[in-house]
Structure formats: structure tokens, C-alpha cells
Design an enzyme around this catalytic site. Structure first.
Site, PDB file in Angstrom:
ATOM      1  N   GLU A 245       0.828  -1.199   0.000  1.00 29.40           N
ATOM      2  CA  GLU A 245       0.000   0.000   0.000  1.00 29.40           C
ATOM      3  C   GLU A 245       0.870   1.259   0.000  1.00 29.40           C
ATOM      4  O   GLU A 245       0.654   2.197  -0.781  1.00 29.40           O
ATOM      5  CB  GLU A 245      -0.921  -0.006   1.217  1.00 29.40           C
ATOM      6  N   GLY A 278      -7.689   6.090   7.371  1.00 26.00           N
ATOM      7  CA  GLY A 278      -8.540   6.045   8.545  1.00 26.00           C
ATOM      8  C   GLY A 278      -8.054   5.083   9.609  1.00 26.00           C
ATOM      9  O   GLY A 278      -8.154   5.352  10.803  1.00 26.00           O
ATOM     10  N   ALA A 279      -7.502   3.929   9.174  1.00 29.11           N
ATOM     11  CA  ALA A 279      -7.083   2.899  10.127  1.00 29.11           C
ATOM     12  C   ALA A 279      -5.572   2.729  10.212  1.00 29.11           C
ATOM     13  O   ALA A 279      -5.083   2.129  11.161  1.00 29.11           O
ATOM     14  CB  ALA A 279      -7.731   1.558   9.763  1.00 29.11           C
ATOM     15  N   SER A 280      -4.837   3.202   9.223  1.00 29.46           N
ATOM     16  CA  SER A 280      -3.384   3.036   9.249  1.00 29.46           C
ATOM     17  C   SER A 280      -2.714   4.220   8.576  1.00 29.46           C
ATOM     18  O   SER A 280      -3.356   5.016   7.883  1.00 29.46           O
ATOM     19  CB  SER A 280      -2.975   1.730   8.536  1.00 29.46           C
ATOM     20  N   THR A 281      -1.411   4.327   8.789  1.00 29.48           N
ATOM     21  CA  THR A 281      -0.618   5.350   8.121  1.00 29.48           C
ATOM     22  C   THR A 281       0.645   4.706   7.587  1.00 29.48           C
ATOM     23  O   THR A 281       1.174   3.763   8.192  1.00 29.48           O
ATOM     24  CB  THR A 281      -0.287   6.520   9.071  1.00 29.48           C
ATOM     25  N   GLN A 282       1.133   5.188   6.448  1.00 23.84           N
ATOM     26  CA  GLN A 282       2.314   4.619   5.809  1.00 23.84           C
ATOM     27  C   GLN A 282       3.365   5.699   5.571  1.00 23.84           C
ATOM     28  O   GLN A 282       3.033   6.859   5.313  1.00 23.84           O
ATOM     29  CB  GLN A 282       1.970   3.983   4.450  1.00 23.84           C
TER      30      GLN A 282
END
Length: 541
Positions: A245, A278-282
Site C-alpha cells: 500500500e 482512517g485505520a493506518s498510516t504509511q
């Protein structure tokens, strides 16, 4: 030679429903137990700076009603207007479906470079995110040795697939509006050769393996039974690996910014890409090691990418549980827990330092141990403010987690120092970064944005409506955003903490926010699609 994504990949192993990598505890209640031992010191997180009423037990005023905006990504910006065609010149380069003079052909050439290829190639990518699903309908041409991207058509729907727990058929049917759009855009003669893939992200990961598997299977069946598009042979309908992602988002941005194409000049610096969902960051960047004894440590964070005839060694990490919506839940859970230690506040509104002064929000809080869910009214009152909220974020970021391989960013995760290995590289912030920052910026000029810009915006937003009116009173759109999102103070403070405390960017580090480039959405979808069309495509019989 077609662009290729390195096959190096492995399962994205995280705690389903957890907030970080399995070997680290991000924000567990063991830590809270330690915090409780020092409760006297922590009370100052929530104590007012003046002897004013905190609102404990204050009854909700039924006459005060404020609209709450849905917490979903904003719609993409419209593509830039096309200049009028001039007689005797080549037709303008299309950047949208509306500006394309021929959807079956291309303005770039009259025949494909390879006689066995089609002149035009469409491809579909469905982003099944935590707050909604989006389809990207991409058009490519085969004028060169590899497919060249032209433009996209974008459409979204909500809620996301993860909202259909134990309703797999309804989840699959929710994508019909997106696929119907694809049927109307892709020329009929090309539909059976237009591949489609559905990639679910962190929201579905958190649903649980059994429930998510049922939804994915239902989506696959509906695609095959109702629509003419061939499903991508490998990983056609999947929960995407978190590392992919981030890397695909990096490819999208740097491809559109022309830093990694085959014709890009050698030594052109690439952008670091930070994507906040919304649920994760990269985070993905290409570190440069100048010291003889330094290099990128081996591990899942290391991504060898072959693209445009060049090799890129990337650092990447996806922090499951550190997306904006999950961060909100963590803050609310901590505030509720601390309030329960101070007094008997059952049913009474709770002061929350991360809500702007004068705002109110009914939030859902779920106890981790008991699993009991309850609605809690939280208020900003006079305890809110950037400094107080920032102290809460220091706990949420788990900066003191055990670091097994040094150096670490936060949550005990190894990351090369950005100061040492990416000291002057350009930084691009995507998704919720853009959605929260852009509405508050001046509309008549493009200001220089630094990490400290987020702190300054947060300080003003956390002060409440009187400050909003003074700063943005003439901007109706900005005021609508602020009045409709009581957690705007929390959102900006978390973003600043992520950049400053988490990734350790300096206050004066310049950043760029982005949503689109010439009508094309920034994010992982185009990067994943480029990999798909660069492979072995098969038409549906």
C-alpha cells in the site's frame, strides 16, 4: 521493458484488531497501569490552566445543535481546465474523460509500438478503504515500450466494506454503483480486456479473518457473475499487504511528478510519501547513506523496487492502528479512562482536551477488556488546547516503546533517521493530511507549509469559535469544516505529533500536501494499476 514491481513480498502480519506490530505494544493497558501509579502527575493533562468549571456533570443543552460532518475523505478536486485547441496544432493532451476526443483511441500515436498490443488499454482498481470504497478507471496507451498513463475517472461510495460485518452479499452489492460507472466509461469493445482488481486496506484487516474472507469471496463471485471485466489473475480480490500500500502510493506520486520514469534524468531526487488513512498510516522514502559503516538494515521494511529501468531501495512501514480514525478512538479511550479515575462521572459529560473549546461530541468508547461499548458525551469547555492535547498524544504515540533494532521512529519500529538519510528531500503528505490542512489555507496564494504550520493551525483551531471567526470568518467553506468537525483540534494535533514526535521532522521542515495531479488521485491505486497493466494481461472469453 514494462515497469515491474519486485515480487519480493510477504504476508502483512499484524494483530487483527490491534494497534501495531505484533512484537510491540503500542498503547496497551499495561502501560496505563504504570501511568495510574503516577496518577498525580498525570492529572495535569486534564487540569484547567484557570480555576474554571470543567463541565463535570454539566447537562447537555438541548437547544445547541451542531451538524457533524461525516469522517470520510473529501471528494477529489476537479481536473484543471483544458486550454482551447488551436487550429493547425496537435490536439490538447486529455487529462479527463470529458476532454478526451476519442475514448477508443489516443492523441499520442496512431498505432501501438508492439503490433500485438491494443492501442488503448483501460484498467480498473477498486480501493476498499475503511471509510468508503472508490473506483479508479484508468486509461493507458501503448505508444511506447510500456503502457503510458493518460487519465482517470473516479467515483466513490460509502460506507466501506468493513461496515457490512456478517453481511457479505450486501457488502458485494455495495460496489455495484462503482462497477456500473466503469461499464458506462469503458468502451464496450474493450470491456472484456479491461482488468479489474479489488484491494481492501486496513479497515477490513481489523474486521477479523473469517468475516473479511466471506466478504472478499462474495465480492469475487459478484464480479465474475455480473460484470464483463476479467479479474486480475493473482490477488484479484484481496486485503492488500500494508507494505505494498505504501510503496504503490510512492510509485503513484513519483511517477506523476516524473522522478522515476524511464526518461527521468539520473540522480533526480524522489519524494518521500506519507499517507494517512482512517485505520493506518504509511511512510515510504528512499534513504541515502553517506557514512561508510551505515546501510539499510534487512527486514520487512526494506523494499527492492525495479521501475523504469532503475533500482530503488526503499524504506517502508505501515502502522496499523495509527490512522486518523483509530487515533481518535485511542484518544477518546484514554480520556474516558482518566475521567473514570477522577470522580464518579457515570453518564455525565467528560472534558476532553483534544476537542476545541465550546465544542461537543458524542463518541463511542469500547472497553478493551470487557468489550462493553458505550456512548460518552465529551466537551471541549475551557480545558481544550493544543498543548494539553499534545500531552495526550505523547502517550498515544508510544515513543518509549522498546526499540529492538535502532534507530526507531515510534511504537518500537526501526526507521533510518530522516535527518541523516533524507535531510533535504521533498516530503509529500496525502489523504487525511490534505483533507484537514487544505481547507484552512489561504485560497488566493499557495503558502509555504512546514511542520510548524500544523502546530500553528492546531493552536488556532483548538481555541474554538471566537478564534475561528477571527481567522476564517470570511471563508464559508473553512467555517463549515470547523463547525462540523468537533475533533478538528484532535486531528491536527495528531498529525503534528506524527510528523514531529513520531518521525522526528524538524519544525522548519518543508512539506507538500497533495490530493490530485492534473485530475489524477494521489494514493496507492495508480501505482498498483501500473504494475497490473505492465504484467501479462488476459482478456475474458
Amino acid at each position: 521493458m514494462a515497469p515491474a514491481i519486485s515480487p519480493r513480498s510477504s504476508n502483512y502480519e499484524r494483530l487483527e484488531g490491534g494497534l501495531g506490530p505484533s512484537r510491540h505494544k503500542r498503547f496497551g493497558w499495561k502501560k496505563i497501569a504504570i501511568v495510574v501509579c503516577c496518577i498525580v502527575g498525570l492529572v495535569w493533562f486534564f487540569g484547567p490552566r484557570e480555576p474554571k468549571d470543567l463541565g463535570w456533570g454539566r447537562k447537555k443543552d438541548p437547544t445547541v445543535q451542531r451538524p457533524i460532518l461525516d469522517d470520510v475523505d473529501t471528494k477529489p478536486l476537479p481536473p484543471p481546465p483544458m486550454p482551447p485547441a488551436t487550429i493547425g496544432t496537435a490536439p490538447p493532451r486529455p487529462t479527463s474523460y470529458a476532454s478526451d476526443p476519442d475514448h477508443l483511441s489516443t492523441v499520442y500515436c496512431s498505432a501501438p509500438a508492439n503490433p500485438t498490443d491494443r492501442l488503448v488499454q483501460y484498467a480498473l482498481m477498486i480501493d476498499a478503504g475503511s471509510t468508503g470504497s472508490r473506483i479508479h478507471i484508468y486509461k493507458f496507451n501503448n505508444c511506447g515500450s510500456s503502457p503510458t498513463y493518460e487519465y482517470e475517472v473516479f467515483k466513490m461510495t460509502q460506507p466501506g466494506l468493513s461496515s457490512f460485518k456478517n453481511q457479505p452479499s450486501a457488502a458485494a452489492e455495495s460496489l455495484d454503483v462503482l462497477l456500473d460507472e466503469a461499464v458506462s466509461v469503458v468502451p464496450e469493445s474493450l470491456r472484456k480486456c479491461t482488468p479489474v482488481a479489488v484491494k481492501a486496506t486496513a479497515g477490513l484487516r481489523l474486521l477479523g479473518s473469517s468475516e473479511s474472507a466471506e466478504i472478499l469471496e462474495a465480492v469475487k463471485r459478484r464480479l465474475q457473475d455480473k460484470y464483463p471485466f476479467p479479474l486480475q489473475e493473482k490477488d484479484g480480490v484481496v486485503i492488500m499487504d500494508g507494505k505494498d500500500e505504501g510503496v504503490y502510493a510512492w510509485i503513484t506520486a513519483n511517477y506523476l511528478l516524473n522522478t522515476i520514469r524511464a526518461d527521468t534524468p539520473t540522480n533526480t531526487p524522489s519524494y518521500a510519501v506519507l499517507d494517512l488513512g482512517g485505520a493506518s498510516t504509511q511512510i515510504v522514502f528512499e534513504p541515502k547513506f553517506t557514512k561508510p559503516d551505515s546501510s539499510l538494515a534487512d527486514g520487512e521494511h526494506k523494499y527492492d523496487l525495479q521501475f523504469g529501468g532503475k533500482t530503488h531501495v526503499l524504506y517502508q512501514h505501515s502502522y496499523l492502528g495509527y490512522g486518523l480514525m483509530r487515533a481518535r478512538k485511542s484518544v477518546h479511550l484514554l480520556v474516558d479512562f482518566m475521567a473514570s479515575l477522577r470522580a464518579n462521572t457515570e453518564g455525565a459529560p467528560i472534558g476532553n482536551p483534544c476537542l476545541a473549546k465550546g465544542t461537543e461530541r458524542v463518541v463511542e468508547v469500547k472497553e478493551e477488556r470487557s468489550g462493553v461499548t458505550k456512548n460518552v458525551t465529551m466537551i471541549g469547555e475551557n480545558i481544550g488546547g493544543f498543548e494539553a492535547c499534545d500531552r495526550v498524544m505523547q502517550l498515544v504515540m508510544a515513543k518509549d516503546a522498546i526499540c529492538e533494532v535502532k534507530p526507531c521512529s515510534f511504537d518500537g519500529v526501526y526507521q533510518p533517521s530522516l535527518l541523516d538519510t533524507f535531510p533535504s528531500g521533498k516530503v509529500l503528505l496525502l489523504s487525511y493530511f490534505y483533507d484537514r490542512i487544505n481547507p484552512l489555507l489561504p485560497k488566493n496564494k499557495t503558502p509555504r507549509i512546514t511542520v510548524s504550520t500544523l502546530a500553528n493551525l492546531a493552536k488556532d483551531v483548538c481555541q474554538g469559535k471566537s478564534t475561528w471567526t477571527r481567522k476564517w470568518g470570511k471563508d464559508k467553506d473553512a467555517m463549515k469544516e470547523l463547525e462540523g468537525r468537533p475533533e478538528y483540534c484532535l486531528d491536527l494535533t495528531f498529525m503534528h505529533a506524527l510528523l514531529r514526535l513520531g518521525y522526528e521532522f524538524g519544525d522548519d521542515r518543508e512539506v507538500t500536501i497533495g490530493k490530485q495531479i492534473e485530475g489524477t488521485e494521489l494514493g496507492w491505486c495508480l501505482g498498483a494499476t501500473i504494475a497490473m497493466v505492465g504484467g501479462d494481461l488476459k482478456c475474458r472469453i
